[in-house]
Design a protein around this motif. Structure first.
Motif, PDB file in Angstrom:
ATOM      1  N   THR A   1       9.062  22.142 -14.672  1.00 50.80           N
ATOM      2  CA  THR A   1       9.287  22.686 -13.386  1.00 50.80           C
ATOM      3  C   THR A   1      10.522  22.960 -13.098  1.00 50.80           C
ATOM      4  OG1 THR A   1       9.337  20.656 -12.235  1.00 50.80           O
ATOM      5  CG2 THR A   1       7.242  21.370 -12.267  1.00 50.80           C
TER       6      THR A   1
ATOM      7  N   VAL B   1       5.685  30.252  -2.187  1.00 53.49           N
ATOM      8  CA  VAL B   1       5.716  28.925  -2.897  1.00 53.49           C
ATOM      9  C   VAL B   1       6.782  28.130  -2.217  1.00 53.49           C
ATOM     10  CG1 VAL B   1       4.368  29.963  -4.882  1.00 53.49           C
ATOM     11  CG2 VAL B   1       6.934  29.647  -4.867  1.00 53.49           C
TER      12      VAL B   1
ATOM     13  N   GLY C   1       9.998  33.383  -6.236  1.00 50.68           N
ATOM     14  CA  GLY C   1       9.007  32.698  -5.519  1.00 50.68           C
ATOM     15  C   GLY C   1       8.673  33.678  -4.420  1.00 50.68           C
TER      16      GLY C   1
ATOM     17  N   GLU D   1      12.855  32.167 -18.074  1.00 50.13           N
ATOM     18  CA  GLU D   1      12.117  31.482 -16.981  1.00 50.13           C
ATOM     19  C   GLU D   1      11.845  30.168 -17.454  1.00 50.13           C
ATOM     20  OE1 GLU D   1       7.639  32.705 -18.172  1.00 50.13           O
ATOM     21  OE2 GLU D   1       8.866  34.197 -17.110  1.00 50.13           O
TER      22      GLU D   1
ATOM     23  N   VAL E   1      11.584  27.063  -4.880  1.00 47.37           N
ATOM     24  CA  VAL E   1      11.916  27.594  -6.076  1.00 47.37           C
ATOM     25  C   VAL E   1      13.245  27.715  -5.847  1.00 47.37           C
ATOM     26  CG1 VAL E   1       9.681  28.244  -6.595  1.00 47.37           C
ATOM     27  CG2 VAL E   1      11.132  29.834  -5.503  1.00 47.37           C
TER      28      VAL E   1
ATOM     29  N   ASP F   1       7.562  32.181 -11.008  1.00 48.50           N
ATOM     30  CA  ASP F   1       8.205  31.951  -9.534  1.00 48.50           C
ATOM     31  C   ASP F   1       9.896  32.483  -9.736  1.00 48.50           C
ATOM     32  OD1 ASP F   1       5.946  30.952  -8.550  1.00 48.50           O
ATOM     33  OD2 ASP F   1       6.503  28.875  -8.695  1.00 48.50           O
ATOM     34  N   THR F   2      10.247  32.167 -10.740  1.00 49.22           N
ATOM     35  CA  THR F   2      11.857  32.380 -10.913  1.00 49.22           C
ATOM     36  C   THR F   2      12.259  32.933 -12.320  1.00 49.22           C
ATOM     37  OG1 THR F   2      12.279  30.442  -9.532  1.00 49.22           O
ATOM     38  CG2 THR F   2      14.141  31.262 -10.770  1.00 49.22           C
TER      39      THR F   2
ATOM     40  N   ALA G   1      10.845  26.017 -10.576  1.00 52.55           N
ATOM     41  CA  ALA G   1       9.654  26.833 -10.451  1.00 52.55           C
ATOM     42  C   ALA G   1       8.435  25.896 -10.331  1.00 52.55           C
ATOM     43  CB  ALA G   1       9.615  28.015 -11.511  1.00 52.55           C
ATOM     44  N   THR G   2       7.433  26.413  -9.576  1.00 48.11           N
ATOM     45  CA  THR G   2       6.111  25.570  -9.469  1.00 48.11           C
ATOM     46  C   THR G   2       5.474  26.345 -10.716  1.00 48.11           C
ATOM     47  OG1 THR G   2       6.225  25.560  -7.076  1.00 48.11           O
ATOM     48  CG2 THR G   2       3.930  25.307  -8.441  1.00 48.11           C
TER      49      THR G   2
ATOM     50  N   ALA H   1      13.011  37.634  -9.915  1.00 47.52           N
ATOM     51  CA  ALA H   1      11.671  36.769  -9.298  1.00 47.52           C
ATOM     52  C   ALA H   1      12.356  35.601  -8.731  1.00 47.52           C
ATOM     53  CB  ALA H   1      10.644  36.635 -10.120  1.00 47.52           C
TER      54      ALA H   1
ATOM     55  N   ASN I   1      14.349  29.407  -2.281  1.00 48.68           N
ATOM     56  CA  ASN I   1      13.386  30.163  -1.565  1.00 48.68           C
ATOM     57  C   ASN I   1      12.184  29.018  -1.251  1.00 48.68           C
ATOM     58  OD1 ASN I   1      11.499  31.701  -0.169  1.00 48.68           O
ATOM     59  ND2 ASN I   1      11.364  33.483  -1.680  1.00 48.68           N
ATOM     60  N   ASN I   2      11.867  28.701   0.122  1.00 50.23           N
ATOM     61  CA  ASN I   2      10.955  27.721   0.467  1.00 50.23           C
ATOM     62  C   ASN I   2      10.157  28.681   1.310  1.00 50.23           C
ATOM     63  OD1 ASN I   2       9.515  25.542   0.881  1.00 50.23           O
ATOM     64  ND2 ASN I   2      11.013  24.459   2.137  1.00 50.23           N
TER      65      ASN I   2
END
Length: 203
Positions: free
Chosen positions: A35, A63, A60, A29, A66, A165-166, A160-161, A58, A88-89
């Motif tokens: 980020t 979020v 997101g 990750e 990502v 997230d990822t 990722a945020t 994973a 993924n937005n």
């Protein structure tokens, strides 16, 4: 923590080519201080006709932006490769095929509407000038391009945020040709390894 670029007993060497990544519970990750992060397996396939794949555990959800790129024909000396990106937005999943030349991204195909479920296998192949992206065994899109040639490494990029997230597991890559299929194999994760294995340790 394990620093990318180091060689571990029974493992394969990696280089962190951008950003910062970390290993948590044997999965990959983005580091808490970053980020995004990009890594390249520092071994070569026999030919430049390759596949690369990984399990996405994973990606997101609610979020913003990502993403995960699975990269093939990765230069050993620059941030140059072909990649299959899933993004993924805010719950909208899209997939694109891209080339990255010295860090500059050009979209070659897509974006198309994508599907994501926990544990999805994302795959990219390149054979000659044909670049293809897969979800599991299903071909999602394909395109031809001649800009990235001759390179024999592979890797991945995560954005990722926050780190959770990822999350990516079980990366592997190898030659497409049957006579040298999986001649070179780079892998990390918790599932059974084959031939050369790369099992990232827990923090």
């Amino acid at each position: 923590d394990q620093a990318w670029g180091a060689t571990y007993t029974g493992d394969l060497p990696w280089a962190e080519t951008s950003g910062n990544l970390q290993i948590v519970s044997n999965k990959l990750e983005v580091d808490t201080a970053a980020t995004s992060g990009e890594g390249r397996a520092e071994v070569d396939t026999v030919t430049a006709d390759q596949y690369a794949q990984a399990i996405v555990d994973a990606l997101g959800g609610g979020v913003v932006n990502v993403s995960f790129d699975i990269c093939c024909r990765f230069s050993s000396a620059a941030r140059t490769n072909y990649n299959n990106r899933i993004r993924n937005n805010l719950g909208t999943v899209t997939v694109t095929l891209q080339k990255r030349v010295a860090g500059v991204i050009t979209v070659l195909a897509g974006p198309i509407q994508g599907i994501y479920a926990v544990g999805d296998l994302r795959k990219v192949t390149v054979q000659g000038s044909t670049l293809s992206g897969y979800r599991g065994a299903t071909l999602e899109q394909s395109v031809t391009d001649t800009a990235v040639v001759g390179f024999t490494r592979a890797g991945l990029q995560l954005t990722a945020t926050v780190p959770a997230d990822t999350i990516v597991n079980d990366f592997e890559f190898g030659d497409l040709a049957a006579v040298v299929f999986r001649r070179t194999l780079a892998r990390y994760g918790t599932r059974a390894a084959q031939r050369q294995a790369h099992a990232w340790g827990a923090l």
